[in-house]
Design a protein around this motif. Structure first.
Motif, PDB file in Angstrom:
ATOM      1  N   GLU A 184       0.821  -1.217   0.000  1.00 28.33           N
ATOM      2  CA  GLU A 184       0.000   0.000   0.000  1.00 28.33           C
ATOM      3  C   GLU A 184       0.853   1.264   0.000  1.00 28.33           C
ATOM      4  O   GLU A 184       0.521   2.239  -0.672  1.00 28.33           O
ATOM      5  N   GLN A 185       1.945   1.237   0.740  1.00 27.54           N
ATOM      6  CA  GLN A 185       2.761   2.442   0.892  1.00 27.54           C
ATOM      7  C   GLN A 185       3.730   2.656  -0.263  1.00 27.54           C
ATOM      8  O   GLN A 185       3.971   3.799  -0.661  1.00 27.54           O
ATOM      9  N   TYR A 186       4.321   1.592  -0.802  1.00 22.82           N
ATOM     10  CA  TYR A 186       5.381   1.739  -1.787  1.00 22.82           C
ATOM     11  C   TYR A 186       5.016   1.230  -3.184  1.00 22.82           C
ATOM     12  O   TYR A 186       5.212   1.926  -4.170  1.00 22.82           O
ATOM     13  N   GLU A 187       4.515  -0.007  -3.255  1.00 23.61           N
ATOM     14  CA  GLU A 187       4.332  -0.641  -4.561  1.00 23.61           C
ATOM     15  C   GLU A 187       3.138  -0.089  -5.335  1.00 23.61           C
ATOM     16  O   GLU A 187       3.270   0.254  -6.513  1.00 23.61           O
ATOM     17  N   PHE A 188       1.980  -0.011  -4.703  1.00 23.31           N
ATOM     18  CA  PHE A 188       0.798   0.464  -5.416  1.00 23.31           C
ATOM     19  C   PHE A 188       0.926   1.916  -5.874  1.00 23.31           C
ATOM     20  O   PHE A 188       0.565   2.227  -7.018  1.00 23.31           O
ATOM     21  N   PRO A 189       1.456   2.826  -5.039  1.00 23.72           N
ATOM     22  CA  PRO A 189       1.642   4.196  -5.537  1.00 23.72           C
ATOM     23  C   PRO A 189       2.578   4.260  -6.750  1.00 23.72           C
ATOM     24  O   PRO A 189       2.327   5.009  -7.692  1.00 23.72           O
ATOM     25  N   ARG A 190       3.644   3.462  -6.740  1.00 23.27           N
ATOM     26  CA  ARG A 190       4.560   3.437  -7.891  1.00 23.27           C
ATOM     27  C   ARG A 190       3.860   2.906  -9.139  1.00 23.27           C
ATOM     28  O   ARG A 190       4.077   3.405 -10.235  1.00 23.27           O
ATOM     29  N   LEU A 191       3.040   1.886  -8.964  1.00 25.65           N
ATOM     30  CA  LEU A 191       2.279   1.369 -10.103  1.00 25.65           C
ATOM     31  C   LEU A 191       1.368   2.456 -10.674  1.00 25.65           C
ATOM     32  O   LEU A 191       1.299   2.643 -11.888  1.00 25.65           O
ATOM     33  N   ARG A 192       0.663   3.161  -9.786  1.00 24.74           N
ATOM     34  CA  ARG A 192      -0.240   4.219 -10.254  1.00 24.74           C
ATOM     35  C   ARG A 192       0.524   5.345 -10.950  1.00 24.74           C
ATOM     36  O   ARG A 192       0.048   5.902 -11.929  1.00 24.74           O
ATOM     37  N   GLU A 193       1.706   5.669 -10.453  1.00 22.28           N
ATOM     38  CA  GLU A 193       2.511   6.742 -11.045  1.00 22.28           C
ATOM     39  C   GLU A 193       3.093   6.358 -12.402  1.00 22.28           C
ATOM     40  O   GLU A 193       3.255   7.213 -13.271  1.00 22.28           O
ATOM     41  N   ASN A 194       3.417   5.093 -12.577  1.00 23.66           N
ATOM     42  CA  ASN A 194       4.164   4.661 -13.757  1.00 23.66           C
ATOM     43  C   ASN A 194       3.381   3.801 -14.735  1.00 23.66           C
ATOM     44  O   ASN A 194       3.950   3.279 -15.692  1.00 23.66           O
ATOM     45  N   THR A 195       2.089   3.663 -14.504  1.00 22.42           N
ATOM     46  CA  THR A 195       1.279   2.803 -15.360  1.00 22.42           C
ATOM     47  C   THR A 195       0.032   3.568 -15.779  1.00 22.42           C
ATOM     48  O   THR A 195      -0.614   4.203 -14.956  1.00 22.42           O
ATOM     49  N   GLY A 196      -0.290   3.484 -17.044  1.00 23.23           N
ATOM     50  CA  GLY A 196      -1.462   4.180 -17.556  1.00 23.23           C
ATOM     51  C   GLY A 196      -2.762   3.552 -17.081  1.00 23.23           C
ATOM     52  O   GLY A 196      -2.797   2.404 -16.641  1.00 23.23           O
ATOM     53  N   ALA A 197      -3.830   4.316 -17.197  1.00 24.65           N
ATOM     54  CA  ALA A 197      -5.148   3.867 -16.736  1.00 24.65           C
ATOM     55  C   ALA A 197      -5.589   2.592 -17.446  1.00 24.65           C
ATOM     56  O   ALA A 197      -6.149   1.689 -16.817  1.00 24.65           O
TER      57      ALA A 197
END
Length: 89
Positions: free
Chosen positions: A19-32
């Motif tokens: 929740e803190q590290y992986e998911f935010p990075r996915l949201r930042e670096n992956t398109g909708a």
């Protein structure tokens, strides 16, 4: 009993890290669109997975062979129990 407490702590730490590290990075670096495809893939995998552990089905090959059948059996059993007023698991 400490083993279960340790496992619980490890699982909670893993989830917090996601929740803190992986998911935010996915949201930042992956398109909708890609995120939507990934979510669809996760839901498909969950639908094919058994709802409880099945001893003797620990290897990847065994899971691929038995998992979908076990999932159908598990979900059928869960639905029958629910329809009869019992617990889901």
């Amino acid at each position: 009993m400490g083993g279960f407490r340790d496992l619980r702590a490890d699982v909670l730490q893993h989830a917090a890290s996601e929740e803190q590290y992986e998911f935010p990075r996915l949201r930042e670096n992956t398109g909708a669109q890609q995120l939507s495809l990934m979510a669809t893939a996760v839901r498909a995998a969950e639908a094919m997975a058994p709802t409880r552990p099945h001893p003797g089905v620990e290897s990847v090959a065994q899971n691929l062979a038995v998992g979908p059948v076990a999932a159908v059996v598990d979900r059928t059993r869960d639905a029958v129990r629910k329809a009869m007023g019992g617990k889901d698991s």
